[in-house]
Design a protein around this motif. Structure first.
Motif, PDB file in Angstrom:
ATOM      1  N   LEU A   1       5.453  22.927   9.435  1.00 48.35           N
ATOM      2  CA  LEU A   1       5.057  22.980  10.844  1.00 48.35           C
ATOM      3  C   LEU A   1       5.758  21.893  11.647  1.00 48.35           C
ATOM      4  O   LEU A   1       6.264  22.110  12.720  1.00 48.35           O
ATOM      5  CB  LEU A   1       3.539  22.800  10.970  1.00 48.35           C
ATOM      6  N   ARG A   2       5.772  20.711  11.116  1.00 49.03           N
ATOM      7  CA  ARG A   2       6.266  19.579  11.901  1.00 49.03           C
ATOM      8  C   ARG A   2       6.565  18.421  10.952  1.00 49.03           C
ATOM      9  O   ARG A   2       5.838  18.186   9.999  1.00 49.03           O
ATOM     10  CB  ARG A   2       5.176  19.145  12.874  1.00 49.03           C
ATOM     11  N   VAL A   3       7.632  17.700  11.230  1.00 54.24           N
ATOM     12  CA  VAL A   3       7.934  16.499  10.453  1.00 54.24           C
ATOM     13  C   VAL A   3       7.798  15.290  11.363  1.00 54.24           C
ATOM     14  O   VAL A   3       8.196  15.321  12.513  1.00 54.24           O
ATOM     15  CB  VAL A   3       9.367  16.545   9.876  1.00 54.24           C
ATOM     16  N   LEU A   4       7.234  14.263  10.812  1.00 54.67           N
ATOM     17  CA  LEU A   4       6.989  13.046  11.584  1.00 54.67           C
ATOM     18  C   LEU A   4       7.553  11.877  10.780  1.00 54.67           C
ATOM     19  O   LEU A   4       7.239  11.740   9.610  1.00 54.67           O
ATOM     20  CB  LEU A   4       5.472  12.881  11.702  1.00 54.67           C
ATOM     21  N   THR A   5       8.369  11.045  11.415  1.00 50.72           N
ATOM     22  CA  THR A   5       8.818   9.858  10.689  1.00 50.72           C
ATOM     23  C   THR A   5       7.819   8.743  10.913  1.00 50.72           C
ATOM     24  O   THR A   5       6.962   8.825  11.795  1.00 50.72           O
ATOM     25  CB  THR A   5      10.194   9.384  11.182  1.00 50.72           C
ATOM     26  N   ARG A   6       7.963   7.716  10.136  1.00 47.24           N
ATOM     27  CA  ARG A   6       7.076   6.568  10.257  1.00 47.24           C
ATOM     28  C   ARG A   6       7.144   6.009  11.687  1.00 47.24           C
ATOM     29  O   ARG A   6       6.144   5.601  12.252  1.00 47.24           O
ATOM     30  CB  ARG A   6       7.501   5.500   9.252  1.00 47.24           C
ATOM     31  N   ASP A   7       8.359   6.028  12.257  1.00 45.83           N
ATOM     32  CA  ASP A   7       8.518   5.502  13.619  1.00 45.83           C
ATOM     33  C   ASP A   7       7.664   6.248  14.630  1.00 45.83           C
ATOM     34  O   ASP A   7       7.253   5.692  15.630  1.00 45.83           O
ATOM     35  CB  ASP A   7       9.981   5.588  14.060  1.00 45.83           C
ATOM     36  N   ASP A   8       7.436   7.553  14.360  1.00 46.86           N
ATOM     37  CA  ASP A   8       6.677   8.357  15.313  1.00 46.86           C
ATOM     38  C   ASP A   8       5.202   8.456  14.949  1.00 46.86           C
ATOM     39  O   ASP A   8       4.421   9.055  15.672  1.00 46.86           O
ATOM     40  CB  ASP A   8       7.244   9.783  15.377  1.00 46.86           C
ATOM     41  N   GLN A   9       4.857   7.901  13.815  1.00 45.81           N
ATOM     42  CA  GLN A   9       3.463   7.942  13.396  1.00 45.81           C
ATOM     43  C   GLN A   9       2.647   7.068  14.354  1.00 45.81           C
ATOM     44  O   GLN A   9       3.038   5.923  14.643  1.00 45.81           O
ATOM     45  CB  GLN A   9       3.378   7.430  11.944  1.00 45.81           C
ATOM     46  N   VAL A  10       1.573   7.601  14.888  1.00 46.14           N
ATOM     47  CA  VAL A  10       0.941   6.971  16.045  1.00 46.14           C
ATOM     48  C   VAL A  10       0.478   5.539  15.787  1.00 46.14           C
ATOM     49  O   VAL A  10       0.728   4.642  16.575  1.00 46.14           O
ATOM     50  CB  VAL A  10      -0.237   7.807  16.560  1.00 46.14           C
ATOM     51  N   SER A  11      -0.207   5.331  14.664  1.00 41.32           N
ATOM     52  CA  SER A  11      -0.693   3.984  14.374  1.00 41.32           C
ATOM     53  C   SER A  11       0.475   3.014  14.263  1.00 41.32           C
ATOM     54  O   SER A  11       0.484   1.960  14.899  1.00 41.32           O
ATOM     55  CB  SER A  11      -1.491   3.984  13.071  1.00 41.32           C
TER      56      SER A  11
ATOM     57  N   GLN B   1       0.816  -1.210   0.000  1.00 45.31           N
ATOM     58  CA  GLN B   1       0.000   0.000   0.000  1.00 45.31           C
ATOM     59  C   GLN B   1       0.858   1.271   0.000  1.00 45.31           C
ATOM     60  O   GLN B   1       0.346   2.365   0.149  1.00 45.31           O
ATOM     61  CB  GLN B   1      -0.931   0.024   1.223  1.00 45.31           C
ATOM     62  N   SER B   2       2.180   1.092  -0.128  1.00 41.13           N
ATOM     63  CA  SER B   2       3.110   2.223  -0.158  1.00 41.13           C
ATOM     64  C   SER B   2       2.929   3.169   1.020  1.00 41.13           C
ATOM     65  O   SER B   2       2.659   4.356   0.858  1.00 41.13           O
ATOM     66  CB  SER B   2       2.951   3.026  -1.455  1.00 41.13           C
ATOM     67  N   PHE B   3       3.062   2.618   2.203  1.00 42.29           N
ATOM     68  CA  PHE B   3       3.005   3.421   3.416  1.00 42.29           C
ATOM     69  C   PHE B   3       4.205   4.367   3.434  1.00 42.29           C
ATOM     70  O   PHE B   3       5.342   3.955   3.225  1.00 42.29           O
ATOM     71  CB  PHE B   3       3.023   2.485   4.631  1.00 42.29           C
ATOM     72  N   ALA B   4       3.933   5.666   3.646  1.00 43.51           N
ATOM     73  CA  ALA B   4       5.006   6.658   3.578  1.00 43.51           C
ATOM     74  C   ALA B   4       5.984   6.513   4.731  1.00 43.51           C
ATOM     75  O   ALA B   4       5.649   5.979   5.785  1.00 43.51           O
ATOM     76  CB  ALA B   4       4.403   8.059   3.595  1.00 43.51           C
ATOM     77  N   HIS B   5       7.207   6.980   4.512  1.00 45.83           N
ATOM     78  CA  HIS B   5       8.213   6.952   5.572  1.00 45.83           C
ATOM     79  C   HIS B   5       8.218   8.232   6.386  1.00 45.83           C
ATOM     80  O   HIS B   5       8.742   8.273   7.490  1.00 45.83           O
ATOM     81  CB  HIS B   5       9.611   6.767   4.975  1.00 45.83           C
ATOM     82  N   LEU B   6       7.672   9.310   5.768  1.00 45.51           N
ATOM     83  CA  LEU B   6       7.821  10.627   6.370  1.00 45.51           C
ATOM     84  C   LEU B   6       6.541  11.414   6.126  1.00 45.51           C
ATOM     85  O   LEU B   6       5.959  11.338   5.040  1.00 45.51           O
ATOM     86  CB  LEU B   6       8.981  11.323   5.652  1.00 45.51           C
ATOM     87  N   PHE B   7       6.122  12.126   7.152  1.00 42.37           N
ATOM     88  CA  PHE B   7       4.941  12.965   7.003  1.00 42.37           C
ATOM     89  C   PHE B   7       5.315  14.387   7.424  1.00 42.37           C
ATOM     90  O   PHE B   7       6.030  14.555   8.404  1.00 42.37           O
ATOM     91  CB  PHE B   7       3.802  12.464   7.891  1.00 42.37           C
ATOM     92  N   ALA B   8       4.833  15.378   6.687  1.00 46.00           N
ATOM     93  CA  ALA B   8       5.109  16.757   7.085  1.00 46.00           C
ATOM     94  C   ALA B   8       3.800  17.518   7.173  1.00 46.00           C
ATOM     95  O   ALA B   8       2.962  17.446   6.271  1.00 46.00           O
ATOM     96  CB  ALA B   8       6.036  17.420   6.072  1.00 46.00           C
TER      97      ALA B   8
ATOM     98  N   ALA C   1     -12.986   0.692   4.262  1.00 49.86           N
ATOM     99  CA  ALA C   1     -11.620   0.466   3.798  1.00 49.86           C
ATOM    100  C   ALA C   1     -10.678   0.279   4.973  1.00 49.86           C
ATOM    101  O   ALA C   1     -11.025   0.547   6.125  1.00 49.86           O
ATOM    102  CB  ALA C   1     -11.164   1.666   2.966  1.00 49.86           C
ATOM    103  N   SER C   2      -9.479  -0.201   4.677  1.00 44.30           N
ATOM    104  CA  SER C   2      -8.408  -0.182   5.665  1.00 44.30           C
ATOM    105  C   SER C   2      -7.288   0.657   5.078  1.00 44.30           C
ATOM    106  O   SER C   2      -7.216   0.832   3.865  1.00 44.30           O
ATOM    107  CB  SER C   2      -7.918  -1.594   5.958  1.00 44.30           C
ATOM    108  N   SER C   3      -6.448   1.189   5.973  1.00 43.65           N
ATOM    109  CA  SER C   3      -5.381   2.051   5.495  1.00 43.65           C
ATOM    110  C   SER C   3      -4.109   1.750   6.276  1.00 43.65           C
ATOM    111  O   SER C   3      -4.162   1.517   7.480  1.00 43.65           O
ATOM    112  CB  SER C   3      -5.778   3.512   5.709  1.00 43.65           C
ATOM    113  N   PRO C   4      -2.978   1.747   5.572  1.00 46.24           N
ATOM    114  CA  PRO C   4      -1.725   1.478   6.279  1.00 46.24           C
ATOM    115  C   PRO C   4      -1.438   2.528   7.356  1.00 46.24           C
ATOM    116  O   PRO C   4      -0.745   2.255   8.312  1.00 46.24           O
ATOM    117  CB  PRO C   4      -0.671   1.509   5.172  1.00 46.24           C
ATOM    118  N   GLU C   5      -1.994   3.717   7.186  1.00 44.65           N
ATOM    119  CA  GLU C   5      -1.771   4.775   8.176  1.00 44.65           C
ATOM    120  C   GLU C   5      -2.545   4.546   9.456  1.00 44.65           C
ATOM    121  O   GLU C   5      -2.236   5.136  10.476  1.00 44.65           O
ATOM    122  CB  GLU C   5      -2.248   6.126   7.623  1.00 44.65           C
ATOM    123  N   PHE C   6      -3.608   3.748   9.352  1.00 46.08           N
ATOM    124  CA  PHE C   6      -4.490   3.621  10.510  1.00 46.08           C
ATOM    125  C   PHE C   6      -4.795   2.162  10.816  1.00 46.08           C
ATOM    126  O   PHE C   6      -5.918   1.792  11.108  1.00 46.08           O
ATOM    127  CB  PHE C   6      -5.792   4.405  10.270  1.00 46.08           C
ATOM    128  N   LEU C   7      -3.782   1.335  10.719  1.00 41.99           N
ATOM    129  CA  LEU C   7      -3.956  -0.064  11.079  1.00 41.99           C
ATOM    130  C   LEU C   7      -4.455  -0.148  12.500  1.00 41.99           C
ATOM    131  O   LEU C   7      -5.311  -0.941  12.837  1.00 41.99           O
ATOM    132  CB  LEU C   7      -2.609  -0.778  11.009  1.00 41.99           C
TER     133      LEU C   7
END
Ligand SMILES: Nc1ncnc2c1ncn2[C@@H]1O[C@H](COP(=O)(O)OP(=O)(O)OP(=O)(O)O)[C@@H](O)[C@H]1O
Ligand SMILES: [Mg+2]
Lengths: 235, 783
Positions: free
Chosen positions: B238-248, B54-61, B165-171
């Motif tokens: 505003l803020r950068v979030l890595t996959r490791d810090d992504q809450v889900s 599902q190409s879950f992103a590594h980085l969110f900004a 649906a399901s989403s890799p961001e919100f498993l």
């Protein structure tokens, strides 16, 4: 002598107990001839058991040598010593020491399974008169019966030498006589060399040779040209 | 060796309870090994496959509104492979209940490449449509085709549910770390929509406010994060979030780690316990079989054969347990994996592949533990010589003991029985040490689950009942003025309302740098309290900042140090601020300062981003029509979630208490009975002399009371150290900072439980002693 089978040369045994040294044996030299029936007598603490244990390869002397068939036991390593106990020696304990979880038959099998050419199990059991007690557990047998199992166990390996430490010590008179008679019979029938320890000097008369011990020394050796049959012993 | 093997079986029957216990424990060990490892490996693989697919992103900004081209341009960075803009907002949804559930709305570009949802039912949403995450749809009874209203800034916008649906961001269906233990699928949902449509209804037509990236091959998340920060700093970032810090993902990984830890530790703990019991069992057997072993050796059995005889017990138990455990374990893998999947993750189940190599691992582990301890315990047979067959066990040398020598006064003052017990104890130190260790170990086993309960309790309730004492936290869509807040307060009839300003900051000290939200509160703030590490109350300082424990550790700062802070809200200007106190915080990491300090940094006066509220009313209902409120966080609701989870935790801990109790009991029972069996002859001699059973029992009782007391004294610090080690090793992150608990109550419970066990064991011992058969004991030469 060519028919010497087992003997000691100047054997001493010292037990160190803290500060105190106990001299259990002192320069004991003794020879057993093949096929002989030897009786060892002596007061309590005179070193009889110690001597028998050393002869049987169960304990090592502090000094001196034990010779079996021309070889010194001291030359044997641990596994050769085990082989010696396994193949050459049968040991009968004063308190039988049967394995309580095993039947009479199985206690004897415990020994026969160890050696290459054991005696026929049924034959031995018959010899000791236990044909009908084969499947009894030790707790279901009398002391005399248990001792007979113990003798069968020692004998079934068909050892060259049978060493018995007070085999009748815990038995009543009549049963004791029977056991002694049995040992004599086995000695005759199979040519097994037998050494028995006893407290009872009357028993001494049935041996081919009698060793008298005191304070760790052999104080008297007496050949007996006309051994008394067991059943004629009185004590 | 047929006769010996037969003896093995028959004597085994005498200890069948203990043997069964050992086999059961080994079986459990191998079940846990096979199940946990297989489930963990399969989950992990499925997860990675799913992320990949599902190409879950590594980085969110998070960005201020920008044109989409701005983000697309960033894919030219070396460190970035793909970059994609999106629109994200927190809105609410009218699902026909009196409360409007919060809805995290994510607008994804048409034909987007990253974070692709997987449609469970229906078709991808187009204009006027949303796709709902399955859990939320089910919790609210929504189905594909239903019409619902989105509530955006107080206005209702009608949309149709086009898909679940399901989403890799919100498993794991959470968007905020506060919800990590208690996802509330009913009141917090996630919806996916078309990006253009989402931007339109949010009033941000043609713009995006978030970007997601995948990292180019050969670069780390950190590289990419640095590159993105460099490129975008001061340009709306505003803020950068890595996959490791992504809450889900963090939640999912936390569970994965826990499962991995469990898959390593549980089997080993079980095996270790089995090993302890085997050790005691064999030790006792060899000791009481001394004459038999003498006979065997006199008869001509070799050391190896005799050793093997006893080793076979251990190996047979290990073998039986291993075969049973691995058999049952392999049958359980699939159902358990499916259960765990459905239970925890909103993700289609992928595959189960059994790891057969585990059979070798399990076999080897069992062999090492059972064979090893078997060998250790049975090596005593080597010391036994054939002549032992003819000697009663040599009485241990009588000796004056330490107490007698050094404290003769004290010794003389003791009662006869105490002296007798002490003599026994000095004479057999090994047995006594074993008893003390048994109690200490039992104590540790029992105290751990109690602690566990205490910790979870502490995390939730400390944070929300001690520190965050407000009822609701409101987050505004747009910063509001003080007068607007007062008006809101009047209108909604709210008791206490304290405005706050919160922005994400970059905080650094020397070379260390962290991203952290900073919350500014009024100086006399009453709705949020603080405590320093020593447990003293602390209030918001007029200047300077309060730093939470985790951040203090991560930045290496102490009170009095100065840190540098900057933010998009300060236009990236850097300020130096003094650390006033290090404060306790269990969930999340936030720094606190005063309005004044914050306003100095941002240069904005009368602009608040949210407010803390104390009100007994249900504000989610009362404020549902208010336009400028983006998020209403209810502490009550969080606590309810915790309460629900506590039910599960209590159930789990009860199982652990029972398991720990069973093991503890087994250990105590074995230690005590080994002590008795070894001494039956001695005791029976005492009986023959004319002592009654009670007198004999008193000796044993004395010993055990002393051993229990010492064991408890040793067990308390041992248990505490174990739990602290576990916490420090695993449970301290930016998101969760577990306190080192000290729960006197746990120790009280554990002490009581262990004492109760000892009492039961002593009862059993009493029966054993009462039933000592004098004749049997005295003729014990017959083995
Ligand atoms: N393991 C030991 N340690 C110390 N001394 C021992 C040990 N075994 C035997 N002794 C001592 O050696 C001496 C000889 O003992 P031994 O057992 O050979 O006597 P015994 O003639 O067989 O006596 P009994 O007729 O009572 O069986 C005794 O004084 C005994 O105390
Ligand atoms: Mg003797």
């Amino acid at each position: 002598m060519s028919d010497d089978i087992l003997g000691t040369e100047q054997v001493s045994k010292v037990y160190q107990q803290g500060e105190v040294k106990v001299r259990a044996l002192q320069d004991v030299s003794v020879q057993m001839k093949s096929g002989e029936f030897i009786v060892i007598v002596g007061p309590s603490g005179s070193g009889k058991s110690t001597l028998l244990n050393i002869l049987g390869g169960m304990d090592v002397p502090t000094s001196g040598r034990v010779i079996y068939a021309g070889r010194s036991l001291a030359e044997l390593d641990e596994s050769e010593l085990t082989d010696y106990r396994r193949n050459e020696i049968g040991f009968v304990f004063q308190l039988y020491n049967l394995l309580s979880a095993l039947t009479a038959r199985e206690n004897v099998q415990l020994a026969t399974e160890l050696v290459n050419s054991p005696l026929e199990l049924d034959e031995v059991m018959h010899k000791v008169g236990l044909d009908d007690r084969m499947d009894h557990f030790p707790s279901q047998m009398s002391g005399g019966e248990q001792q007979r199992v113990a003798i069968a166990r020692a004998l079934a390996k068909n050892p060259g030498v049978l060493l018995c430490d007070e085999p009748t010590g815990a038995l009543d008179y009549e049963t004791g006589i029977k056991i002694l008679g049995l040992l004599r019979e086995l000695n005759r029938d199979y040519g097994t060399t037998v050494a028995i320890i006893t407290h009872n000097t009357a028993v001494a008369d049935m041996g081919d040779r009698v060793l008298r011990m005191r304070s760790g020394e052999i104080v008297e050796q007496r050949e007996n040209d006309d051994p008394v049959p067991a059943e004629r012993i009185v004590w | 060796m047929r006769s010996l093997d037969r003896r093995l079986l028959r004597t085994a029957a005498e200890s069948k309870l203990q043997i069964m216990a050992v086999v059961v424990i080994i079986t459990l060990a191998l079940i846990s090994l096979v199940v946990l490892t297989n489930v963990y490996e399969n989950l992990n693989q499925s997860l990675l496959d799913y992320y990949e697919r599902q190409s879950f992103a590594h980085l969110f900004a998070e960005l201020t509104p920008q044109p989409p081209e701005y983000v697309e341009g960033l894919s030219s960075l070396r460190e970035i492979e793909q970059a994609e803009g999106r629109v994200v907002a927190d809105v609410r949804m009218d699902v026909g209940r009196d409360i409007y559930p919060e809805l995290h709305l994510v607008g994804l570009p048409q034909d987007g490449l990253l974070n692709r949802p997987q449609i469970v039912e229906g078709s991808p949403p187009t204009r006027g449509e949303v796709a709902l995450l399955t859990g939320f749809a089910e919790a609210n009874g929504l189905q594909v085709g239903d019409e619902v209203d989105l509530i955006v800034r107080g206005e209702a916008i009608s949309v149709e549910v086009s898909a679940t649906a399901s989403s890799p961001e919100f498993l794991y269906p959470v968007t905020d770390i506060q919800q990590i233990f208690a996802p509330d699928q009913k009141n917090r949902g996630i919806a996916l929509a078309d990006m253009g449509f989402a931007a339109d209804i949010l009033g941000k037509s043609g713009q995006i406010n978030e970007a997601s990236f995948t990292v180019a091959e050969g670069y780390s998340q950190q590289d990419a994060e640095d590159a993105v920060e460099d490129a975008m700093e001061g340009h709306g970032l505003l803020r950068v979030l890595t996959r490791d810090d992504q809450v889900s993902n963090y939640s999912v990984m936390l569970r994965m780690e826990q499962m991995e830890d469990l898959s390593h530790s549980v089997p080993v703990v079980f095996l270790a316990i089995a090993a302890v019991i085997i050790y005691m069992l064999l030790l006792r057997m060899v000791e009481s079989d001394r004459p038999t072993i003498g006979v065997l050796k006199a008869t001509g059995y070799t050391d190896r054969e005799v050793l093997l005889h006893y080793l076979k017990y251990a190996l047979a138990m290990g073998g039986a347990g291993a075969v049973l455990g691995m058999g049952i374990g392999h049958l359980l893998v699939r159902p358990v994996a499916e259960f765990v999947f459905l239970q925890f993750f909103d993700m289609p189940f992928l595959h189960v592949q059994l790891n057969w190599a585990l059979i070798a691992v399990g076999g080897a582990l069992t062999l090492v533990f059972c064979g090893g301890t078997g060998l250790l315990a049975a090596r005593g047979v080597l010391r036994i010589v054939p002549a032992d067959a003819m000697r009663p066990p040599a009485p241990p040398a009588g000796k004056r003991n330490l107490l007698e020598v050094y404290l003769p006064r004290l010794w003389d003052g003791l009662t006869f029985f105490t002296r007798l017990s002490l003599r026994q104890l000095f004479r057999n130190k090994k047995r006594f040490v074993l008893a003390v260790l048994g109690v200490a170990f039992a104590y540790t086993l029992v105290v751990l689950p109690f602690y566990l309960l205490g910790i979870v309790d502490a995390i939730a309730f400390e944070q929300y009942e001690e520190f965050e004492v407000y009822d609701y936290a409101l987050i505004f869509d747009q910063p509001a003025s003080e007068s607007a807040i007062s008006e809101l307060r009047r209108e909604a009839d709210i008791g206490i309302m304290e405005p706050m300003i919160q922005y994400p900051f970059t905080v650094s000290k020397g070379w260390r740098e962290e991203s952290v939200p900073v919350r500014a509160l009024p100086e006399g703030a009453s709705l949020q309290r603080f405590e320093n590490e020593r447990g003293q109350r602390v209030s918001i300082p007029s200047s300077g900042i309060l730093v939470c424990e985790y951040m203090a550790g991560a930045l290496g700062v102490e009170p009095g140090d100065r840190i540098r802070m900057s933010s998009q809200a300060t236009d990236e200007r850097e300020y130096t601020v003094e650390v006033r106190e290090v404060i306790r915080q269990t969930i999340g990491s936030v720094m606190y300062t005063s309005h004044e300090t914050m306003q100095k940094m941002t240069g904005q006066g009368d602009a608040y981003t949210g407010a803390l509220v104390q009100s007994p009313d249900d504000l989610r209902y009362r404020l549902r029509e208010v336009g400028n409120i983006g998020l209403i966080m209810s502490v009550q609701q969080i606590l309810e979630g915790f309460g629900e989870m506590m039910g599960v935790v209590i159930a789990l801990c009860s199982i652990l208490v029972i398991l720990g109790g069973v093991f503890a009991f087994a250990i105590l029972f074995n230690v005590a009975t080994v002590g008795i069996t070894e001494r039956v002859r001695e005791f029976s001699s005492m009986r023959v002399l004319g002592y009654d059973s009670k007198a004999v029992y008193r000796i044993v009782l004395h010993e055990n009371v002393l051993a229990t007391a010492l064991g408890l004294l040793l067990g308390a610090p041992l248990g505490h150290m174990t739990i602290v080690a576990v916490i420090e090793a695993f449970q301290r992150t930016e998101m969760l900072y577990m306190p080192v608990p000290f729960h006197p109550v746990s120790h009280l419970f554990a002490t009581a439980l262990v004492c109760a066990f000892v009492a039961v064991v002593m009862g059993a011992v009493w029966f054993r002693i009462k039933n000592i058969d004098l004749l049997e004991a005295l003729s014990a030469r017959m083995t």
